[in-house]
Scaffold this motif. Structure first.
Motif, mmCIF file in Angstrom:
data_model
loop_
_atom_site.group_PDB
_atom_site.id
_atom_site.type_symbol
_atom_site.label_atom_id
_atom_site.label_comp_id
_atom_site.label_asym_id
_atom_site.label_seq_id
_atom_site.Cartn_x
_atom_site.Cartn_y
_atom_site.Cartn_z
ATOM 1 N N SER A 19 67.204 21.603 96.791
ATOM 2 C CA SER A 19 67.631 20.239 96.521
ATOM 3 C C SER A 19 65.939 19.910 97.350
ATOM 4 O O SER A 19 65.602 20.117 98.051
ATOM 5 C CB SER A 19 68.475 20.332 97.866
ATOM 6 O OG SER A 19 68.924 19.086 98.073
ATOM 7 N N SER A 58 74.952 25.397 98.237
ATOM 8 C CA SER A 58 74.510 24.347 97.845
ATOM 9 C C SER A 58 73.847 23.853 99.065
ATOM 10 O O SER A 58 74.371 23.251 100.450
ATOM 11 C CB SER A 58 76.034 23.772 97.461
ATOM 12 O OG SER A 58 75.473 22.547 97.209
ATOM 13 N N THR A 60 72.620 19.461 100.343
ATOM 14 C CA THR A 60 72.830 18.249 100.066
ATOM 15 C C THR A 60 72.587 17.830 100.757
ATOM 16 O O THR A 60 72.503 17.270 102.022
ATOM 17 C CB THR A 60 73.625 17.762 99.143
ATOM 18 O OG1 THR A 60 73.597 16.616 99.231
ATOM 19 C CG2 THR A 60 74.937 17.902 99.930
ATOM 20 N N TRP A 61 71.568 16.434 100.772
ATOM 21 C CA TRP A 61 70.773 15.170 101.334
ATOM 22 C C TRP A 61 71.758 14.157 101.775
ATOM 23 O O TRP A 61 72.287 13.482 101.543
ATOM 24 C CB TRP A 61 69.539 14.872 101.081
ATOM 25 C CG TRP A 61 68.476 15.849 101.785
ATOM 26 C CD1 TRP A 61 68.609 16.367 100.431
ATOM 27 C CD2 TRP A 61 67.823 16.769 102.299
ATOM 28 N NE1 TRP A 61 67.565 17.485 100.548
ATOM 29 C CE2 TRP A 61 67.032 17.278 101.489
ATOM 30 C CE3 TRP A 61 66.972 15.682 103.412
ATOM 31 C CZ2 TRP A 61 65.772 17.940 102.394
ATOM 32 C CZ3 TRP A 61 66.376 16.849 104.277
ATOM 33 C CH2 TRP A 61 65.550 17.476 102.936
ATOM 34 N N GLN A 62 72.257 13.975 103.076
ATOM 35 C CA GLN A 62 72.635 12.817 103.419
ATOM 36 C C GLN A 62 71.799 11.649 103.737
ATOM 37 O O GLN A 62 71.156 12.029 105.097
ATOM 38 C CB GLN A 62 73.627 13.269 104.704
ATOM 39 C CG GLN A 62 74.546 11.725 105.358
ATOM 40 C CD GLN A 62 75.926 11.818 106.799
ATOM 41 O OE1 GLN A 62 75.420 12.798 106.389
ATOM 42 N NE2 GLN A 62 76.173 10.779 106.790
ATOM 43 N N GLU A 113 79.405 24.327 95.239
ATOM 44 C CA GLU A 113 78.689 23.271 94.788
ATOM 45 C C GLU A 113 79.070 21.818 96.146
ATOM 46 O O GLU A 113 80.312 22.030 96.001
ATOM 47 C CB GLU A 113 78.498 22.371 93.654
ATOM 48 C CG GLU A 113 76.625 21.395 93.670
ATOM 49 C CD GLU A 113 76.842 20.500 92.395
ATOM 50 O OE1 GLU A 113 75.635 20.488 92.243
ATOM 51 O OE2 GLU A 113 77.563 20.486 91.847
ATOM 52 N N SER A 115 78.716 17.819 97.206
ATOM 53 C CA SER A 115 78.470 16.897 96.349
ATOM 54 C C SER A 115 78.114 15.272 97.508
ATOM 55 O O SER A 115 79.625 15.090 98.057
ATOM 56 C CB SER A 115 78.959 15.594 95.221
ATOM 57 O OG SER A 115 77.739 14.702 94.702
ATOM 58 N N LYS A 157 80.429 16.200 91.077
ATOM 59 C CA LYS A 157 79.334 15.126 91.245
ATOM 60 C C LYS A 157 80.660 13.315 91.034
ATOM 61 O O LYS A 157 81.087 13.381 91.004
ATOM 62 C CB LYS A 157 78.589 14.932 90.326
ATOM 63 C CG LYS A 157 77.938 16.279 89.674
ATOM 64 C CD LYS A 157 76.274 15.527 91.001
ATOM 65 C CE LYS A 157 75.469 17.012 90.839
ATOM 66 N NZ LYS A 157 75.720 18.716 90.811
ATOM 67 N N THR A 211 76.141 16.897 86.131
ATOM 68 C CA THR A 211 75.268 16.538 86.281
ATOM 69 C C THR A 211 75.381 14.734 85.948
ATOM 70 O O THR A 211 76.016 14.540 84.448
ATOM 71 C CB THR A 211 73.803 16.994 85.758
ATOM 72 O OG1 THR A 211 73.347 15.327 86.985
ATOM 73 C CG2 THR A 211 73.231 16.773 84.909
ATOM 74 N N THR A 318 66.282 22.149 90.926
ATOM 75 C CA THR A 318 66.515 20.474 91.347
ATOM 76 C C THR A 318 65.307 20.263 90.980
ATOM 77 O O THR A 318 64.156 20.489 90.387
ATOM 78 C CB THR A 318 66.375 21.194 93.395
ATOM 79 O OG1 THR A 318 66.899 19.212 93.305
ATOM 80 C CG2 THR A 318 65.186 20.906 93.876
#
Length: 343
Positions: A19, A58, A60-62, A113, A115, A157, A211, A318
């Motif tokens: 990521s 997986s 993912t950024w907050q 995943e 999201s 997503k 995506t 990514t």
């Protein structure tokens, strides 16, 4: 754009998740349950996390409203783990997590995943049981959609500008579009295999990646080497059409098919509303420019492409406006990350 990597990073265990966060920060997850952070294009580890308990599926950024990192959420076995972005430790462990939630329904139901919705309120997840769900990031309440895929669901997503809608892809060759609040299916697209060519039967069209662009274009990569681009939900500045009550990106008659690789398309990513990158299991990376002709029909033109050297198999990709990063393992079984600079 160069077809040779800007940097190659070797790590002990196969790479299972990647990521890109703000300021060209790359987070790499491995099969041994470890994480490593890098500031691209440097190949030097700036911090790490170890012993998280299972393979990292997986990352993912907050982000805050100012687009600054608040936390990083990780799918790890049956759990989601949250690590604060401002963690000062050079090497963190699961004990440093600000949240750790068991989400899988049983021992075999590992997560795939993750999201985060555009408004930052919900985290979506998928699992091997085929379920799709969300986690309220304020209360940590877990909600599952009322319907699920018939087998493994690997992709999910949120729809940009529609935080109450998400789309998932499964190994049942289906794309499902959900109303998050109601937990119900709004639309679906069941993908059929193309006729065999020259007597060669390809893999079934399992959906391996999904995506969605900022304007609502969807791309789904399949196990038979294709990508489907759905344009039914795209927001177009020149369109006089009123905003629809729901996203319409799964309309089959408003999509196009691309043959992008000879093998499974394991990852796909929009880096702009018209720029799509795809990557195959064997490391073939391709860029497509997605445009509309004068009559409004979709068209995709292939641009830059590269074949990743030294990688035996690719597990993750990514991409951002500046970088395309792929990861997997080499012939010796060790993890490899390859970083390509794009312009």
């Amino acid at each position: 754009m160069s077809a040779t990597p800007e940097a190659t990073i070797s790590i002990p265990s196969p790479v299972s998740a990647l990521s890109l966060g703000p300021n060209d920060t790359l987070c790499v997850g491995s099969e041994d349950g470890s994480l490593r952070w890098y500031n691209l294009p440097s190949a030097r580890v700036v911090k790490a996390a170890k012993s998280l308990g299972a393979e990292i599926a997986s990352i993912t950024w907050q982000l805050s409203k100012k687009n600054e990192p608040v936390a990083i959420w990780i799918a790890c076995g049956r759990r989601v783990i949250c690590l604060p972005a401002d963690l000062q430790k050079m090497i963190a462990t699961a004990d440093d997590a600000s949240a750790s939630l068991e989400v899988g329904e049983d021992d075999d139901d590992v997560l795939n995943e993750l999201s985060i919705s555009e408004n930052g309120r919900h985290l979506a997840f998928t699992s091997d049981s085929g379920s799709v769900g969300t986690i309220d990031l304020a209360s940590h309440v877990i909600t599952r959609m009322k319907s699920r895929h018939n087998t493994v669901c690997g992709s999910v997503k949120f729809i940009p500008d529609r935080p109450s809608e998400l789309v998932s892809g499964g190994y049942d060759s289906a794309l499902l579009h959900f109303d998050v609040g109601q937990g119900t299916i709004l639309s679906r697209f069941d993908i059929s295999a193309p006729p065999p060519s020259e007597g060669v039967s390809l893999s079934p069209p399992f959906v391996l990646s999904v995506t969605v662009s900022s304007t609502g274009l969807l791309a789904a990569g399949t196990a038979d080497g294709r990508a489907w681009i759905g344009g039914g939900g795209e927001k177009r500045p020149s369109s006089k059409k009123k905003r629809s009550r729901k996203w319409e990106g799964l309309k089959e008659d408003e999509g196009i098919w691309l043959q992008v690789a000879d093998g499974p398309v394991v990852s796909s990513a929009f880096t702009a509303s018209d720029r799509l990158f795809t990557c195959s299991l064997l490391g073939t990376i391709a860029e497509y420019k997605v445009i509309r002709d004068d009559d409004g029909s979709l068209r995709a033109t292939k641009g830059w492409s590269a074949v990743a050297p030294t990688l035996e198999k690719v597990n993750a990709m990514t991409a951002s406006h500046s970088w395309v990063v792929i990861g997997g393992f080499g012939k010796d079984g060790r993890g490899i990350v390859q970083v390509f600079h794009v312009t």
